[in-house]
Structures are given as C-alpha cells and as structure tokens.
Design a protein around this motif. Sequence first.
Motif, short mmCIF file in Angstrom:
data_model
loop_
_atom_site.label_atom_id
_atom_site.label_comp_id
_atom_site.label_asym_id
_atom_site.label_seq_id
_atom_site.Cartn_x
_atom_site.Cartn_y
_atom_site.Cartn_z
N VAL A 199 26.66 25.32 12.56
CA VAL A 199 27.23 25.90 11.10
C VAL A 199 28.15 26.50 11.27
N HIS A 200 28.99 27.76 12.33
CA HIS A 200 29.81 28.20 12.20
C HIS A 200 30.93 27.37 11.94
N ALA A 201 31.09 26.18 12.85
CA ALA A 201 32.78 25.53 13.27
C ALA A 201 32.33 24.81 12.11
N MET A 202 31.38 24.66 10.56
CA MET A 202 31.47 24.15 9.65
C MET A 202 32.45 25.07 8.51
N LEU A 203 32.17 26.03 8.78
CA LEU A 203 32.59 26.83 7.31
C LEU A 203 33.74 27.00 7.94
N ALA A 204 33.92 27.92 9.48
CA ALA A 204 35.75 27.76 9.25
C ALA A 204 36.54 27.49 8.79
N PRO A 205 36.42 26.31 8.38
CA PRO A 205 37.51 25.94 7.75
C PRO A 205 37.82 26.18 6.53
N LEU A 206 36.17 26.18 5.43
CA LEU A 206 36.33 27.38 4.76
C LEU A 206 36.99 28.88 4.19
N LEU A 207 36.71 29.41 5.65
CA LEU A 207 36.80 30.88 5.68
C LEU A 207 38.48 30.76 5.91
N GLU A 208 38.99 30.25 6.82
CA GLU A 208 39.96 30.19 6.86
C GLU A 208 41.26 29.33 5.53
N GLY A 209 40.74 28.17 4.87
CA GLY A 209 41.29 28.25 3.45
C GLY A 209 41.68 26.86 3.90
N ARG A 210 41.37 26.30 4.72
CA ARG A 210 42.20 25.25 4.85
C ARG A 210 41.47 23.78 4.21
N ALA A 211 40.04 23.75 3.46
CA ALA A 211 39.92 22.70 3.49
C ALA A 211 38.40 23.55 2.59
N GLY A 212 38.60 22.24 1.35
CA GLY A 212 37.17 22.64 0.23
C GLY A 212 36.16 21.88 0.64
N HIS A 213 36.15 20.88 1.54
CA HIS A 213 35.64 19.99 1.89
C HIS A 213 35.65 19.42 3.40
N VAL A 214 34.23 19.85 3.79
CA VAL A 214 34.50 20.12 5.29
C VAL A 214 33.31 18.94 5.83
N ILE A 215 33.71 17.79 6.67
CA ILE A 215 32.65 16.51 7.00
C ILE A 215 32.34 16.80 8.11
N GLY A 216 31.05 16.62 8.78
CA GLY A 216 30.37 17.25 10.62
C GLY A 216 30.77 15.40 11.14
N ASN A 217 31.40 15.08 11.94
CA ASN A 217 32.08 14.07 12.17
C ASN A 217 30.81 14.08 13.75
N ARG A 218 29.59 13.05 13.27
CA ARG A 218 29.21 12.71 14.64
C ARG A 218 28.94 11.61 15.63
N MET A 219 30.26 11.45 15.05
CA MET A 219 30.48 10.20 16.47
C MET A 219 31.12 10.44 17.47
N ASN A 220 31.24 11.28 18.04
CA ASN A 220 32.18 12.31 19.33
C ASN A 220 30.82 12.36 20.12
N ASN A 221 29.18 13.03 19.93
CA ASN A 221 28.71 13.56 20.45
C ASN A 221 27.26 13.73 20.13
N PHE A 222 27.01 11.98 20.31
CA PHE A 222 25.32 11.73 20.00
C PHE A 222 25.20 11.88 20.96
N GLU A 223 23.92 11.95 20.85
CA GLU A 223 22.60 11.59 21.80
C GLU A 223 22.18 10.00 22.08
N LYS A 224 21.85 9.95 22.88
CA LYS A 224 21.71 8.86 23.90
C LYS A 224 20.42 7.96 22.69
N GLY A 225 20.53 7.04 21.60
CA GLY A 225 18.88 6.50 20.64
C GLY A 225 19.24 7.51 19.79
#
Length: 306
Positions: free
Chosen positions: A94-120
């Motif tokens: 959640v902290h990584a998700m909020l950082a772009p909003l709090l720093e004013g870099r973005a208004g909509h943050v998307i969590g990318n699952r593709m680089n780090n997902f468990e097997k299965g």
Amino acid sequence: MQEKDVCILIPTLNEEATVAQLVKDFRSEGFYNIIVIDGHSTDNTRELAKAEGANVVLQKGKGKGQAVQEAFETLDNEYIVMLDGDGTYLASDVHAMLAPLLEGRAGHVIGNRMNNFEKGAFPGLNLMGNKLINHLFSMAYRQHLTDILTGYRAFTRDVYKSFALKETGFEVESEMTIQSIKLDHTIEVVPITYLSRKSDAATKLNPLKDGFRIGKTIYLLARFHNPMFYFGIIGTIFILSGLVTGTYVVDQWFKGITRIPMTVLTALLIMSGFQMFVLGMLSDLMVSMHMEIMHALRQRDKSDRK
C-alpha cells in the motif's frame, strides 16, 4: 497525510478464508479506515471483517463494478486504495501504491502484478488471456500499462469522483483505466507482489466468459478514443471476407461457372471494408480535435484553480 485521508476499499463476495487476515494486515500497516463493501456473501465474510475492525457495507446491487460505483459515489476521502479481498495482494504494498499520489506524480496508480507473481498465481489460460487483453488495450488506446486487469489500484478524490462507470462486472478495471486516459489523468504503474490463491478461496472469474466481456468492453469503448482501431477491425473483417468469397468466384470462373450473386457479394464486402477505413480516418480526425480541445480546457481549468 492523515489516516482519515486514506480509505482502504475492499469489494468482497464469499471471502471468509482471506478477508480477516487482510483487514488485520492493513491495520498493522497503520490504516484503520477500511471499508469492506460486500456483494451479499453467503458465508461469514461480513462478520469476520467486522470483527477485525472494518466498516462493512452491504452492497445494494450485484457485481464488482456495481460495488465500485456505489463506493465512489458515497466516499469522499482524499485517497482511495482499492484491492480484491481474495488474499492475492499484500497490504504492505500500500505504501508503494500511495507514494505517487502523495508526491503529486499521478492521480491513478496501477499495481503491476506481472513482474513478481508466485508460481500458480496465474493459471496458464489466465496468463495468456491477460497478455492478450493488455496487447489489445495497447493497440486500442496507444498506451502500454502492462497490467490493466489488476485489482490493486489507488486514486485521488479528483480522479475517482470524475469517473462515470457503467460496467457492473470485472470489466470495471478496464473501464476505469480507459476513463482515466480519456480524462487525461496521470497514470503511474507500480510493481507489486501477486500471491497464488488459497485452496479454500474459490475464484469468481471465468477466464473465457469474463475475458470475452473485458475484451468486448475495451473494443466498444475504443470507438470514442481510437475510431481507426474500431472501424479498422470491422473493415478488415469485411475485406478478408470479400477475399474469401472472391477466391471462390475466381476458382469457379476458371472452371467455366459464373457465380453472379457471389460476385456481387464480393464487391459489396470489399467496398464496405474500404468505406469502414475511410470512416475510421474521418472519425479519428474528429476525435483528435475533440481531445485537443478538451485537453486545453482542462489545462485552463487547472490554471484557474491555482
């Protein structure tokens, strides 16, 4: 940032195997304003979430999209972090998700699952479908956002209040992304961890049925953003159909058989296909002009606010 400024929004349906731990994890991260909007679960989802300190709201309608619409209409927090209640997402992200909003870099943050997902975490069909839909989205909207189907998102108040959502099912993630692009919101993609689903947490997603509905939503909404893509596909289908019938007509002609009705059909299909391409180009020019005008108006509105 104060705790009341952030709302953790968790749409649920029969998530008793995971929801209690998820609420507990967010509270351990320092977030206590947790809304569980429940789609009439038949298990103990609501009771378990409430026992861990979440504010439980019973959804009026059905479907994840409808739950999101209802939440966005009633909530008024400065920031909303939204995620599924199936235990596949980590509260610590959640902290990584909020950082772009709090720093004013973005208004909509998307969590990318593709680089780090468990097997299965992604069954073979789901992973292939995700990649196909993301590729379709990139072509239709000219933006590569890696993982538009993710359920982990964060928004500022201005962004989520600007949405006019209509989809009631799993298509809502695509619709939110499309509307953010259409409304010129700044989007940032953040890498997150995606866990495999627990054995006692059943999925509600039907890869084929819901995948088709999501693809259909992306395609239909493209006519307002990228008409060349929308009409180009129709035109391509017409021309390819005309080539197929035309091949048959030519083959029959070499055999001494004249297929006049089929010849007329071939000509109509090919001409209709080219007309669709022309219509797409003209529509694309109109949409581009409209987008430029709307962009200028939004920039002027921002300047006036300052």
